[in-house]
Each structure stands twice: as structure tokens, then as C-alpha cells.
Design a protein around this motif. Sequence first.
Motif, mmCIF file in Angstrom:
data_model
loop_
_atom_site.group_PDB
_atom_site.id
_atom_site.type_symbol
_atom_site.label_atom_id
_atom_site.label_comp_id
_atom_site.label_asym_id
_atom_site.label_seq_id
_atom_site.Cartn_x
_atom_site.Cartn_y
_atom_site.Cartn_z
ATOM 1 N N MET A 297 -3.891 -3.721 -2.642
ATOM 2 C CA MET A 297 -4.173 -4.223 -3.982
ATOM 3 C C MET A 297 -4.700 -5.652 -3.931
ATOM 4 O O MET A 297 -5.564 -6.038 -4.715
ATOM 5 N N CYS B 270 -1.026 -5.695 1.516
ATOM 6 C CA CYS B 270 -1.173 -4.804 0.359
ATOM 7 C C CYS B 270 -2.656 -4.612 0.036
ATOM 8 O O CYS B 270 -3.401 -5.581 -0.112
ATOM 9 N N CYS C 174 -0.475 0.652 1.401
ATOM 10 C CA CYS C 174 0.790 0.046 1.006
ATOM 11 C C CYS C 174 1.697 0.084 2.238
ATOM 12 O O CYS C 174 2.350 1.099 2.491
ATOM 13 N N PRO C 175 1.695 -0.982 3.019
ATOM 14 C CA PRO C 175 2.467 -0.962 4.274
ATOM 15 C C PRO C 175 3.924 -0.565 4.051
ATOM 16 O O PRO C 175 4.523 0.121 4.882
ATOM 17 N N THR C 176 4.459 -0.973 2.901
ATOM 18 C CA THR C 176 5.853 -0.670 2.595
ATOM 19 C C THR C 176 6.081 0.832 2.456
ATOM 20 O O THR C 176 7.048 1.377 2.986
ATOM 21 N N ASN D 238 2.625 -10.050 -3.918
ATOM 22 C CA ASN D 238 2.285 -8.826 -3.185
ATOM 23 C C ASN D 238 2.803 -8.881 -1.758
ATOM 24 O O ASN D 238 2.825 -9.947 -1.131
ATOM 25 N N CYS D 239 3.184 -7.727 -1.214
ATOM 26 C CA CYS D 239 3.580 -7.645 0.194
ATOM 27 C C CYS D 239 2.367 -8.003 1.061
ATOM 28 O O CYS D 239 1.220 -7.778 0.665
ATOM 29 N N GLY E 192 5.458 2.351 -5.556
ATOM 30 C CA GLY E 192 5.798 1.232 -4.676
ATOM 31 C C GLY E 192 6.792 0.262 -5.294
ATOM 32 O O GLY E 192 7.697 -0.246 -4.630
ATOM 33 N N CYS F 293 3.552 -2.742 -9.456
ATOM 34 C CA CYS F 293 3.432 -3.866 -8.519
ATOM 35 C C CYS F 293 2.383 -4.864 -9.008
ATOM 36 O O CYS F 293 2.512 -6.064 -8.804
ATOM 37 N N ASN G 33 -1.788 3.709 -4.296
ATOM 38 C CA ASN G 33 -1.069 3.555 -3.025
ATOM 39 C C ASN G 33 -0.251 4.801 -2.718
ATOM 40 O O ASN G 33 0.562 4.814 -1.808
HETATM 41 S S1 SF4 Z 1 5.022 -2.092 -2.454
HETATM 42 FE FE1 SF4 Z 1 3.021 -1.468 -1.714
HETATM 43 S S2 SF4 Z 1 1.642 -1.613 -3.494
HETATM 44 FE FE2 SF4 Z 1 3.526 -2.756 -3.977
HETATM 45 S S3 SF4 Z 1 3.030 -4.875 -3.431
HETATM 46 FE FE3 SF4 Z 1 4.028 -3.931 -1.633
HETATM 47 S S4 SF4 Z 1 2.332 -3.128 -0.401
HETATM 48 FE FE4 SF4 Z 1 1.507 -3.560 -2.433
#
Ligand code: SF4
Lengths: 386, 318
Positions: B32, B30, B214-216, B26-27, B139, B56, B135
Motif C-alpha cells: 500500500m 507494505c 502484505c508481509p504480515t 504502515n508495516c 490485514g 489499514c 492484500n
Molecule cells: S497489515 Fe498488511 S496491508 Fe496492513 S499495513 Fe501491514 S503490510 Fe500493509
Amino acid sequence: MMQLISANHASAAAVTLAARANRKGRGFCSGVYPITPQTECIERLCEETIEKGSVVRVESEHSAMAVCMGASLAGARSFTASSSNGLAYMAENVFAAGFFRLPIVMMAVNRTLGPPWNIWVDHGDTLMLRDSGWIQIYCEDNQEVHDSILLAYRLAEDERVLLPVMVCQDAFVLSHTLMATDIPGQPAVDAFLPALNLPHRLTERPRVVGGLEFPHETEMHRKQHMEAMGRVPAVYASVQDEFERCFGRRPADPVVPYRLDDADLAVVAMGTTSSTVRAAVDELRAEGLRAGSLRIRMFRPLPEVALRSRLAGRRKIAVIDRDVCPGLGGIVWGEIRGLADPGAVVQSYLVGLGGGDIRPEHIRRIYEDLAARDRAGDPVFLEAGR
Amino acid sequence: MRTISDLESFVGGDRSEPLLRPGNTNCGGCGMSIALNMLSRAIAQRPVQIVIPACCGIVTAGPFPWSAYGAPVVASTFAAAAAVATGLARVAAANGEKTRILCFAGDGGTYDIGMATISAAAERNEDLLFICYDNEIYGNTGGQRSSATPLGASTTTTPEGKHAPKKDILGIMAAHRVPYAASVSLAHADDMMRKLEGALDARGFRFLHILSPCPTGWKSEPSEGIELIRLAVDSGLYPVIEITKGRDVRINVEPSFSEDALRSFVRRQGRFARSQVEVEVIQEGIRSEWEKLRAAAGPPRLPSPPGARMVPDRFAVR
Ligand code: SF4
């Protein structure tokens, strides 16, 4: 007990027996969804009482196979039935079940893929799934459909195999045609089908089934899958023996020759077409023509060794397809032409597409056309535009 | 992270190690990950099997033969999690096993491609807990819109900002009259634990919706995830509620409806920058949503005491 029933009902009877046979194991669970001409099979299944297990009436074929996957991963015996566009919709999970190597059995009624909508027989729907990692068996009559489902469980669940099996039968020609069919009693089936013990079933042990993997692991898994397919012919032979011991009749071999040994002309066919071909062979033999035929009962794994040896020495071979691979010709022809002797004429004939009649005179025309050839040409459509 | 062979000796039911293990992919930041850690505590000693569709949530397990999950997991096809879980749940029930079957899916596998399957499993009242970590974006494929993406959020397929508001997933699930459906706030740990534990113990189809930073995709600071959820709850943007049997609506956290909170929520995320969606427009949506909720929930009630367990309805499992 002899019963006058359709192949759909013969399938349902076989599944019910197989389901009950696993009552001492982890039971039975199946996801079902209707599609013509398969519907009668699942209707009948929904009428049956299975002491340990359930039939889940789901919202799509995709989910029908998904329920079977969950059930099988949990160690239960599982079944579904489908046809045509239902199989196309289910396809993603058909492949998933194959790659998970779950011993699910599916009864597939061969029906033309639409559009335009056509409910009659065509083998293109299951042949589309030939690379899904399932064993494929094509049947010729209702008894064979019934027996093949029982046999399929034994084959699928053998620890040397662990692959799902698709038992295919022709729409309406079998699915809705009543034939006298011998349905065994539960004790015989109990003796034939031991409780399923799936080695990779989900327990409480942490692991991910079916997650990510890197290229080399995928290559390894594909190779293992191929190896399992490679063991099928030998295991199939032992299952035939066992079947004969339990039920007193022997299921047919993966390829079935008919008056082939001294034949100048050989016609290869699958499904109910094979019966018509045999009738034509007898007529032509009576007229002095050395005709013979070869029926392919198992299409996956392709019984290559048996096919090669049966086709050895044959100089003129016709392959009948009840399907089309646009841009190639017949799908079965595409597979068979590489197995004949070098220099042999292997001609593709497309007949009975979309459920059109395949009458003895069609077969006769094929033999005559083949006899007149000294090399193969474009695939021949027998009735296009009529 | 352990290999399969390391785990051969593992005896099930040991929850001393976390559900989400170190080595997951995971980022940072996250939501999650936080949700899974809370879920891990809620599961405690309960035997579970988890179905995760292509998202994810399954990538984070790492590649074969590793597993960053301390529980048995099936990676299902994208649309099919609830149906695979149905098979597992039926067989567990037929064998008298207490194993709880969970689905853990993103918004794509819930709001979009998984919708028909979830709806059907809910209609049949299958004995499973479906958890959606939302999210608000695809993602795993790099940030495309889903039907959970909110109004005004830029994604790679809605670069100018999404024009439609997000689906009311809780309303949709409650309309199936499922025994229990609730939204969960990562910023309200007591309420979250109560809901997770209650939903794990209850029978029949249960649905939990978790707004998951979801920071991304949100273009936000990884360290600010919980704060963003707190702002979403306080502004009324993310109602924290539970619905039993599809009709008994209970509001679990009363927002202040602060405009500052809403402005801060929007300003702290890059995804709203391009569309410059007006806070007034978002507030209008919040107002109408809360009118609906108030009408359904009746006058404000005393909040549940922290740690109180939901009393599950005992629904017969078919
Ligand atoms: S893309 Fe978003 S939801 Fe997927 S692992 Fe990264 S932070 Fe989590």
C-alpha cells in the motif's frame, strides 16, 4: 399557501424549500431509499427540481446516510428520510453523522421494528437512536412536521450547535393523513435559512476527518458534543423567535404542559398520543378530576430543566410509552422517573404498541389507575393479549 | 507528520510533499505504501479528496490531530466509502470544482462489506475513482480471510488454507459497464503511472485493482514485495489488463506463464505452506482465466507504449 397534504408531503415540501434556500451556498445533496411509511416523502422529493443539487437514489439506508455525510462534509445542505428497520440498517452511519457533527436533517416516520413485520406506529425505532448524538423532535400534527424540518435546519446549522436533527412523526396517524398545512413561500424561507457555511467542511487542506484517536481525545470530543447539546435549549428559543418573525407562527416549546399547574394527576406523552391525552384531560376536568398533561416535543437533548420544573410538586405521574425497553419498561419512563420529586409515584404505561389504537378511554383508564395508586408498580401493558 | 494546526496555513494543491508522509504506521514492505507513493506522483497538481474506509489505509494516517496524508481524507464507515464519495463528488460537481474524488479501500471494503455500495455507485456512474489495494486478507484485524484471499492461503480464520478461489473483482466491476476498470502491477511502473493518471483524468466511475503485498499476512519478506508481484504477473496469476465500457478488454502485460515463477511465488510466502496447495491446481485456474481473457481481448495487440495516456471516454456525469 394552505394545502391539504400528508405529513410525508409536508416534509418533502419543507426540504425542497430548505434545499433551494441554499442555492447561494454550496447547494443540496441527499441520499434516499424507500421504506413504508416514509416512501411518499422521498418520491415527492424526487419529483422536485432543485436548481443546485441532486437527490441520489441509493441502494440502502446505510448508503443514504453515507451520501448525506459526504454531501454535508462537502458543505451542502442534506436530508434523508427513513423508518423502522431502515433506521436500524442505517444506524452505524446515523451515529457517524452525529459524531462528525454534520447538520443533516432526517425525517423519521416512527414504525414498529420487525420481525414480525408491522408497518404501524411505535417509537422504538428512533428511541433506539437516542444516544447517536442527534437532536430528536417528536411531532403532533402535519404543520408541526413541516415547520420542524425548517426549524431543524436553522437549529442544526447554528454554529453553537452543529448537530444533526431527527424530526419524528407517527406512522400513518400523520404520515398518510391529510391535514391542512400552511407552506410558506421561498422568500420567507430564504430569509429564515441563510446559506450553510459548515466550518469543518472538507477543503483542499490536508487533514483526516474521523480517523483514529486516543482515549483522551475521544473524551474531549464527547465532552464537546455534550456541550453542544447543552446549548440547544437556548439556541432553540432564539430559533423559535426567528421562526415566528419569518413565518408568523411560533413553534412549540421542547416541553408543552396542558392544564398542569393545579393537576393532581399528570400524564406525560410524546407524539400524537399527546393530542388524545389533552382531549381526555378536558373530559376528566369536566367531571371534576384535576387532570393535567405534559408533552415531550424534544427528547434529545432531554429538556431536563423544563421537565423538572414542570413536574415539581406533582405527586402522581403517568408516563405513556409507545415503545418497550424489554427488561425495563417504557423508554421514556426510564428517563422521566429520575426527574420527578422524591417520593412521587411515577408509573410506566405501555400502550398503542405496534400501532394499536390509543383512544380516550385508554387514557381515562390510565388516569384512573394512577389515581388509585400509592406507589409505582411494574410497567402496565394496557392491551396485551387482547 | 504534521498536526492540524501546523497545516492551517497550508494552501491546497501543493503536491510537492508526498501523499503518504513520513510517520505513517504502515508495516515495512507494505504494498500500500508503494501504491500511495505512485498515486502521489500521478496526482501531481490535481486537487483531490480521498475517502478511506476502516482499514489499514486509514490507520496509517495516525491518530488525531495528526495526519500522515498530504491530502484531505474522510475516514468513512467500513461499507460506505463509495457512498460518502458520491456525496462529495456531487457537491463538487454542483459547485463546478475540479476536485477529483478518490476512494482508497482494501479488499474487505471492496470485495466484501463494501460490495453493494460500490456496485450501486458504479451503476449510477458516479464521478469517482475507486482504488482497491488488495492484500488478499483482513490485514487490519490481524489476518482473517476475505473473498479476495486466494485458494490455499492460510489465514487466522482459514488455518488449513482457503478452499474457494478469490472473486473476480475486475470482472464484477466491468460487468457494470463502468467507463474504466484496470488491474495495476506494482512491478510495472510505466503501465501503473499511465493507468493512475488516465483514471484520475477520466470522468464517471473508474476502478483500479492493485495487488498489494502484505508481509504480515503473506508471511513474506518485506523486501520481496515487488518481486512477488512480478512473479504473480509473469506466471499469469495476476493478469494486468484494462477494460473500457465493460467490454473492450486489453491485456497490458504478456506473461510467460512460467511454472518456475509460480513455484517461486508460492514458495516465498508462508501462507501457502500449511495447505501445500499444488501448483498444478493453481495453474488450472490460471489457464481457465486466460482462456476467458483471450476470448474477450481478441488476438494479442501491440502493447501500449510506456507513458502513453489512456484516452478517457467522456461520460456525462449525472
Ligand atoms: S497489515 Fe498488511 S496491508 Fe496492513 S499495513 Fe501491514 S503490510 Fe500493509
